[in-house]
Design a protein around this motif. Structure first.
Motif, PDB file in Angstrom:
ATOM      1  N   ASP A 172       0.833  -1.213   0.000  1.00 19.42           N
ATOM      2  CA  ASP A 172       0.000   0.000   0.000  1.00 19.42           C
ATOM      3  C   ASP A 172       0.861   1.254   0.000  1.00 19.42           C
ATOM      4  OD1 ASP A 172       0.923  -0.663   2.551  1.00 19.42           O
ATOM      5  OD2 ASP A 172      -0.747   0.292   3.572  1.00 19.42           O
ATOM      6  N   GLU A 195       3.586  -0.038   7.922  1.00 22.22           N
ATOM      7  CA  GLU A 195       2.496  -0.802   7.321  1.00 22.22           C
ATOM      8  C   GLU A 195       3.054  -1.623   6.160  1.00 22.22           C
ATOM      9  OE1 GLU A 195      -1.068   1.336   7.169  1.00 22.22           O
ATOM     10  OE2 GLU A 195      -2.200  -0.374   6.440  1.00 22.22           O
ATOM     11  N   GLU A 247      -2.285   9.038  -0.592  1.00 21.37           N
ATOM     12  CA  GLU A 247      -3.298   8.109  -0.096  1.00 21.37           C
ATOM     13  C   GLU A 247      -4.647   8.808   0.009  1.00 21.37           C
ATOM     14  OE1 GLU A 247      -2.622   6.813   3.934  1.00 21.37           O
ATOM     15  OE2 GLU A 247      -3.901   5.062   3.639  1.00 21.37           O
ATOM     16  N   ASP A 264      -6.031  -2.369  -2.838  1.00 20.85           N
ATOM     17  CA  ASP A 264      -5.262  -1.356  -3.564  1.00 20.85           C
ATOM     18  C   ASP A 264      -4.827  -1.874  -4.932  1.00 20.85           C
ATOM     19  OD1 ASP A 264      -5.298  -1.007  -0.715  1.00 20.85           O
ATOM     20  OD2 ASP A 264      -3.837   0.602  -0.917  1.00 20.85           O
ATOM     21  N   ARG A 279       5.463   4.160   6.143  1.00 24.11           N
ATOM     22  CA  ARG A 279       5.080   4.033   7.551  1.00 24.11           C
ATOM     23  C   ARG A 279       5.123   2.565   7.998  1.00 24.11           C
ATOM     24  NH1 ARG A 279      -0.871   5.738   5.885  1.00 24.11           N
ATOM     25  NH2 ARG A 279      -1.695   3.691   5.354  1.00 24.11           N
ATOM     26  N   TRP A 281     -13.955   3.439   0.369  1.00 23.13           N
ATOM     27  CA  TRP A 281     -12.901   3.813   1.328  1.00 23.13           C
ATOM     28  C   TRP A 281     -12.246   5.147   0.948  1.00 23.13           C
ATOM     29  CZ3 TRP A 281     -11.011   2.302   5.880  1.00 23.13           C
ATOM     30  CH2 TRP A 281      -9.649   2.487   6.177  1.00 23.13           C
ATOM     31  N   TRP A 331      -1.922  -4.941   0.710  1.00 24.82           N
ATOM     32  CA  TRP A 331      -3.375  -4.713   0.749  1.00 24.82           C
ATOM     33  C   TRP A 331      -3.979  -5.102  -0.585  1.00 24.82           C
ATOM     34  CZ3 TRP A 331      -6.435  -3.675   4.848  1.00 24.82           C
ATOM     35  CH2 TRP A 331      -5.818  -3.261   6.026  1.00 24.82           C
ATOM     36  N   HIS A 355       0.731   6.260  -2.156  1.00 27.55           N
ATOM     37  CA  HIS A 355      -0.188   5.138  -2.329  1.00 27.55           C
ATOM     38  C   HIS A 355      -0.581   5.124  -3.806  1.00 27.55           C
ATOM     39  CE1 HIS A 355      -1.044   4.135   1.816  1.00 27.55           C
ATOM     40  NE2 HIS A 355      -2.141   3.470   1.505  1.00 27.55           N
ATOM     41  N   LEU A 387     -15.550  -2.036   3.728  1.00 25.83           N
ATOM     42  CA  LEU A 387     -14.842  -0.749   3.670  1.00 25.83           C
ATOM     43  C   LEU A 387     -15.448   0.178   2.621  1.00 25.83           C
ATOM     44  CD1 LEU A 387     -11.166  -1.959   4.087  1.00 25.83           C
ATOM     45  CD2 LEU A 387     -12.719  -1.063   5.817  1.00 25.83           C
ATOM     46  N   MET A 425      -3.594   8.046   9.571  1.00 30.37           N
ATOM     47  CA  MET A 425      -3.292   7.247   8.381  1.00 30.37           C
ATOM     48  C   MET A 425      -3.160   8.222   7.207  1.00 30.37           C
ATOM     49  SD  MET A 425      -5.861   4.530   6.655  1.00 30.37           S
ATOM     50  CE  MET A 425      -6.567   5.821   5.650  1.00 30.37           C
ATOM     51  N   TRP A 440     -11.393  -5.693  -1.730  1.00 26.34           N
ATOM     52  CA  TRP A 440     -10.159  -6.307  -1.250  1.00 26.34           C
ATOM     53  C   TRP A 440     -10.174  -7.798  -1.623  1.00 26.34           C
ATOM     54  CZ3 TRP A 440     -11.830  -1.702   0.139  1.00 26.34           C
ATOM     55  CH2 TRP A 440     -10.902  -0.720   0.433  1.00 26.34           C
ATOM     56  N   TRP A 467      -7.704  -6.229  12.560  1.00 29.54           N
ATOM     57  CA  TRP A 467      -7.643  -7.021  11.334  1.00 29.54           C
ATOM     58  C   TRP A 467      -7.178  -8.450  11.615  1.00 29.54           C
ATOM     59  CZ3 TRP A 467      -9.407  -3.864   7.493  1.00 29.54           C
ATOM     60  CH2 TRP A 467      -9.288  -2.484   7.697  1.00 29.54           C
ATOM     61  N   PHE A 504     -11.649   5.065  -2.869  1.00 26.62           N
ATOM     62  CA  PHE A 504     -10.975   3.988  -3.598  1.00 26.62           C
ATOM     63  C   PHE A 504     -11.899   3.305  -4.611  1.00 26.62           C
ATOM     64  CE2 PHE A 504      -7.067   2.266  -1.113  1.00 26.62           C
ATOM     65  CZ  PHE A 504      -6.600   3.548  -0.922  1.00 26.62           C
TER      66      PHE A 504
HETATM   67  C1  BGC Z   1      -3.962   0.990   3.811  1.00 29.33           C
HETATM   68  C2  BGC Z   1      -4.805   0.986   2.588  1.00 29.33           C
HETATM   69  C3  BGC Z   1      -5.747  -0.159   2.726  1.00 29.33           C
HETATM   70  C4  BGC Z   1      -6.630   0.193   3.862  1.00 29.33           C
HETATM   71  C5  BGC Z   1      -7.781  -0.713   4.078  1.00 29.33           C
HETATM   72  C6  BGC Z   1      -4.831   1.273   4.971  1.00 29.33           C
HETATM   73  O1  BGC Z   1      -4.183   1.359   6.158  1.00 29.33           O
HETATM   74  O2  BGC Z   1      -2.896   1.853   3.709  1.00 29.33           O
HETATM   75  O3  BGC Z   1      -4.280   1.325   1.428  1.00 29.33           O
HETATM   76  O4  BGC Z   1      -6.351  -0.598   1.606  1.00 29.33           O
HETATM   77  O5  BGC Z   1      -5.904   0.402   5.040  1.00 29.33           O
HETATM   78  O6  BGC Z   1      -8.440  -0.435   5.183  1.00 29.33           O
END
Ligand code: BGC
Length: 889
Positions: free
Chosen positions: A483, A489, A771, A496, A487, A611, A493, A792, A608, A787, A552, A543, A727
């Motif tokens: 993603d 993370e 993002e 994305d 950071r 999103w 994902w 992104h 989501l 976030m 997703w 999650w 998204f």
């Molecule tokens: C990510 C996203 C992702 C999303 C889904 C985020 O923290 O960076 O790109 O798809 O969470 O909840």
């Protein structure tokens, strides 16, 4: 209207270029296919009676060299089945192809010789063990990293030597003091408890007759490093790291020798090295005082090193990589270097701020000079600056991307080894004297894919938007599609890449990269009973238990489909078919009787939906205007339609019928629940109309479709150029406007610089796709959301429209054997062009508008046909060659 002659072939030679094996780019070592397919490109349409001569020279380690030939019809030229006996493990091939007459006289030059080699194909050919430190290491992360070494005697200079290497952790090797290979973060990230890639290196030139030494740097990497957000998880795959190294040698007389990493012959030793700790997100600490000079050279005294310990890993899970490795590409040169006011220290050091002009995944290699032993230089990295000019590190959360170098008093160039940073700006603290551009080499990293897509126009902002998407793709295609690269993370994902896949497959050859990742999507689907939110999956807080959620999870179908449309490879579909069908079957069990997906996933966030809808508050990105059940049902209808087409392509008639019926049912459920007869929808939003139109859900309701298109256009006009989708809706608003005859509204939205919009980011100086639409607010402050990333690729999915509608190239048949040329001038542009390296060769479309005359230049690769489809223009089919057309508008 004059057409340039095509296939004129003035030189009279018919050359063959771009010979490749499977989906690898150029020469490759260590492939896993024993019957690999070959593809090539013709520069001219071959004469009808021509044949293609294929020559392969093969050599099995320690065996003889054989040359074989065969003659084939000139078509097919893409993914042509292997014509010889299957390859065995560690077999080298040199292949070339040439067009010849029926009498086998050359018609043109042979292709360049392609060199490829199989890796270790059978698990029982792995004789090496994984070995690592034998001392007790702390259980937490930030562990002092080990070095592993051994020495070997060779009876002569090898004629051919291969190192097969992988690790639980990450590894870099040296032989006789010299680095092996040019890749980083080997072996990359896979679902390690299911599979691990073993990479092949040609080390022939690095070995000598007599005594040799091999050394290995080991790091935590994804294997036992801390992964993810909210504190993350360390030791996820295991708490002990180790390298597997198998050296296979052939001497000039054909005899062989092998060296295997092991813990039992007493020659493999380990000790702690200069990397005090290294974390993919947090950075690396290196203390040059702890170096062991000469440690990877023969004759080094390792008497105080410890014997290694074995780390157990199932050899059955070792695989040959299908994707290219991560490599350094170009270097970003600083656009400014400034001494930070008020940072001068009594010891003569100061802090410097560097702007590299480009945000991306990169690492600085710094000339550490003039330092005393014990002096420490600290390097911090961030994507953007706060309004006060300091590095914006809040948004990095735990992933602080900070490297620390402690000098031993000797000048040295240093770059961290086992971390990666996403940044444009960096500070260097503790620097003595002037810092100049000559002291820094900032190297860009990503998986080494072949570039295949380009776009250009008369609008520099639009070109920058396209570049930004390209940079976000490069930054996030690092072993897996992540993603974001900065950071804590950096996870795969699924949503994305679902949205970005059509753009990605156009810009780069992603066949190997994404097929590799899809294997793990399937592995995780089997392990967790659904397609997890991100792959590889790591349970993290909210999650922790994967739930089926739309978009997703739909990546299970959308990504294989995008790969197939671009590459035309049914084998990709075969490999991913179980993933596709399991997703369709799973979700079909969640539908209400009317075919609507309204079952809530069993975790607090639910679907989501759209999103990051710009109307959602910073801390609740899922609070969108469009109903989540509408979004989920629309996406599932699309997945069912894709699954139907996939089953058709694979000749699975029963599944095809089943999926077609499901498509009809879900589509009907969608229409009944979410649309009205007057064309309006229960969610009166751009996202809702865009999905209904772009997914073909209104195709059997032409009147409603027209009305829905009109309403969408109206909403876009009302929004005054501000994007209103997140998204889910973003990739489809412009295509849906085009499909219903509203290109000018599409251009209006695309060309707006209002916040939020695509070009707003560009006017704010973005060098990657953000993002959030407003990751940076108009006053230059950062979005307060926890976030907030500036890199992104998801919202860069708009580039698909730039390619297919502005430039005007669109595949009609999978693999581009037939494609449309359908540019739509507008938006004040007076020229635009796009090109794509299809499996058959370069396709391109370039247009300009001058005094109401549209001039169009098209290149059609040999083996394909193109259809001109421009509103108000007589459709035309074009064969291979270059074509010029002019139309009065
Ligand atoms: C990510 C996203 C992702 C999303 C889904 C985020 O923290 O960076 O790109 O798809 O969470 O909840």
């Amino acid at each position: 209207m004059a057409a340039a002659p095509h296939n004129a072939n003035p030189t009279g030679t018919y050359d063959v270029t771009h010979l490749r094996v499977e989906h690898y780019n150029g020469d490759v070592l260590g492939i896993g296919e024993s019957q690999p397919r070959l593809s090539w490109i013709y520069t001219e349409t071959p004469p009808e009676d021509a044949q293609l001569k294929v020559t392969v020279t093969r050599h099995v380690l320690g065996g003889e060299t054989r040359t074989e030939e065969t003659y084939l019809p000139t078509e097919p030229s893409v993914l042509v089945p292997w014509q010889f006996l299957p390859l065995t493990s560690m077999e080298e091939v040199r292949a070339s192809v040439q067009l010849v007459t029926p009498n086998h006289e050359p018609l043109g030059a042979p292709s360049q010789t392609l060199r490829f080699e199989t890796g270790i194909l059978d698990f029982y050919d792995y004789w090496a063990d994984f070995v690592g430190p034998s001392w007790a290491e702390p259980e937490t992360d930030h562990r002092h990293l080990p070095l592993v070494r051994t020495e070997i005697d060779l009876s002569g200079k090898p004629a051919r030597a291969r190192l097969y290497m992988t690790a639980c952790g990450v590894v870099e090797a040296e032989i006789n003091g010299q680095r092996v290979g040019d890749d980083v973060l080997c072996p990359g990230w896979t679902v390690y408890d299911r599979r691990l890639e073993c990479w092949t290196y040609d080390v022939t030139d690095q070995l000598i007759a007599g005594r040799n030494a091999m050394g290995f740097w080991l790091g935590d990497g994804w294997y036992r490093g801390r992964l993810g957000f909210d504190g993350g998880r360390a030791n996820f795959y295991g708490d002990r790291i180790g390298v597997l190294a198998q050296l296979e040698i052939e001497y000039a007389d054909g005899t062989r020798a092998s060296v295997y990493s092991n813990s039992w012959d007493g020659t493999w030793k380990a000790t702690s090295g200069p990397i005090v700790c290294s974390d993919l997100y947090e950075g690396e600490h290196y203390d040059a005082r702890l170096e062991h000079p000469g440690w990877s050279q023969p004759g080094f005294d390792d008497s105080d090193w410890q014997p290694v310990a074995e780390v157990f890993y199932e050899p059955q899970h070792l695989e040959c990589p299908e994707l290219p490795p991560i490599r350094a590409h170009e270097s970003n040169v600083p656009v400014s270097i400034t001494r930070v006011d008020g940072t001068d220290m009594n010891d003569g050091t100061a802090t410097w701020l560097i702007d590299f002009g480009q945000n991306c995944s990169q690492r600085m290699r710094v000339h550490m000079r003039g330092l005393n032993a014990g002096d420490t230089v600290t390097m911090r990295h961030a994507e953007v600056l706060e309004p006060d000019g300091t590095l914006a590190t809040r948004t990095l959360r735990r992933g602080q991307q900070c490297d620390v170098y402690t000098s031993n008093g000797t000048d040295a160039w240093w770059e961290p080894r086992f971390t990666m940073h996403g940044f444009r700006y960096a500070t260097i603290e503790g620097w003595r004297g002037e810092l100049t551009a000559d002291d820094i080499d900032c190297r860009v990293y990503h998986t080494d894919m072949e570039r295949t897509g380009w776009f250009d126009s008369s609008n520099p902002l639009l070109n920058r938007l396209h570049d930004n998407a390209l940079w976000s793709m490069r930054s996030n295609f690092l072993s897996i599609p992540t993603d974001c690269p900065q950071r804590d993370e950096r996870l795969g994902w699924t949503g994305d890449i679902d949205l970005f896949a059509p753009t990605a497959t156009y810009l780069y050859d992603t066949q190997g990269f994404l097929t590799n990742w899809l294997k793990d999507v399937r592995n995780e689907q089997k392990a967790w009973g659904t397609v997890p939110f991100y792959v590889p999956f790591v349970p993290l807080r909210v999650w922790a238990i994967p739930q089926a959620i739309a978009i997703w999870g739909d990546a299970a179908v959308a990504v294989p489909w995008a790969l197939y449309m671009d590459g035309g490879d049914t084998r990709v579909l075969e490999k991913t078919y179980p993933l596709v069908t399991a997703w369709i079957d799973e979700v079909s069990g969640y539908l209400s009787d009317d075919g609507v997906w309204d079952r809530e996933p069993q975790y607090c966030l639910g679907q989501l939906g759209d999103w990051l809808d710009p109307s959602a508050p910073p801390e609740d990105p899922a609070l969108a205007m469009t109903e989540k059940t509408l979004v989920a049902t629309a996406y599932f209808a699309r997945s069912c339609a894709h699954a139907t087409a996939i089953a058709h392509a694979l000749g699975r008639a029963q599944d095809e019928a089943r999926f077609a019926a499901l498509t009809a049912k879900v589509t009907q459920g969608f229409l009944d629940r979410f649309t009205h007869l007057d064309g309006t929808m229960t969610s009166d939003t751009q996202c809702a109309y865009a999905l209904a139109i772009a997914f073909g859900l209104l195709d059997d309701e032409p009147v409603r479709k027209v009305k829905a298109g009109n309403r969408l256009a109206e909403l876009v006009r009302e929004s005054g150029g501000r994007v209103s989708t997140g998204f889910a809706g973003t990739p489809f608003v412009l295509p849906a406007l085009s499909m219903t005859g509203h290109d000018q509204e599409a251009y209006g939205l695309l060309m707006s610089t209002e916040c939020p919009s695509w070009l707003y980011q560009v006017t704010m100086g973005a060098t990657t796709t953000w993002e959030r639409w407003d990751s940076m607010c108009p006053d230059g402050t950062l979005n307060p959301g926890g976030m907030t990333s500036f890199n992104h690729y998801a919202l860069g999915s708009v580039c698909e429209w730039l390619h297919s509608r502005i430039g005007g190239l669109q595949a009609i048949e999978p693999g581009w054997s037939k494609f449309a040329v359908c540019p739509q001038p507008g938006g004040g542009l007076n020229h635009a062009s796009t090109s794509h390296l299809t499996p058959y060769g370069m396709a391109s479309s370039a247009w300009s508008v001058d005094d109401d005359v549209l001039a169009l230049d098209v290149t059609v690769p040999v083996g394909t046909t193109a259809e001109i489809r421009i509103a108000g223009v007589e459709p035309e089919t074009l064969g291979a060659g270059t074509h010029h057309r002019e139309y009065t508008l």
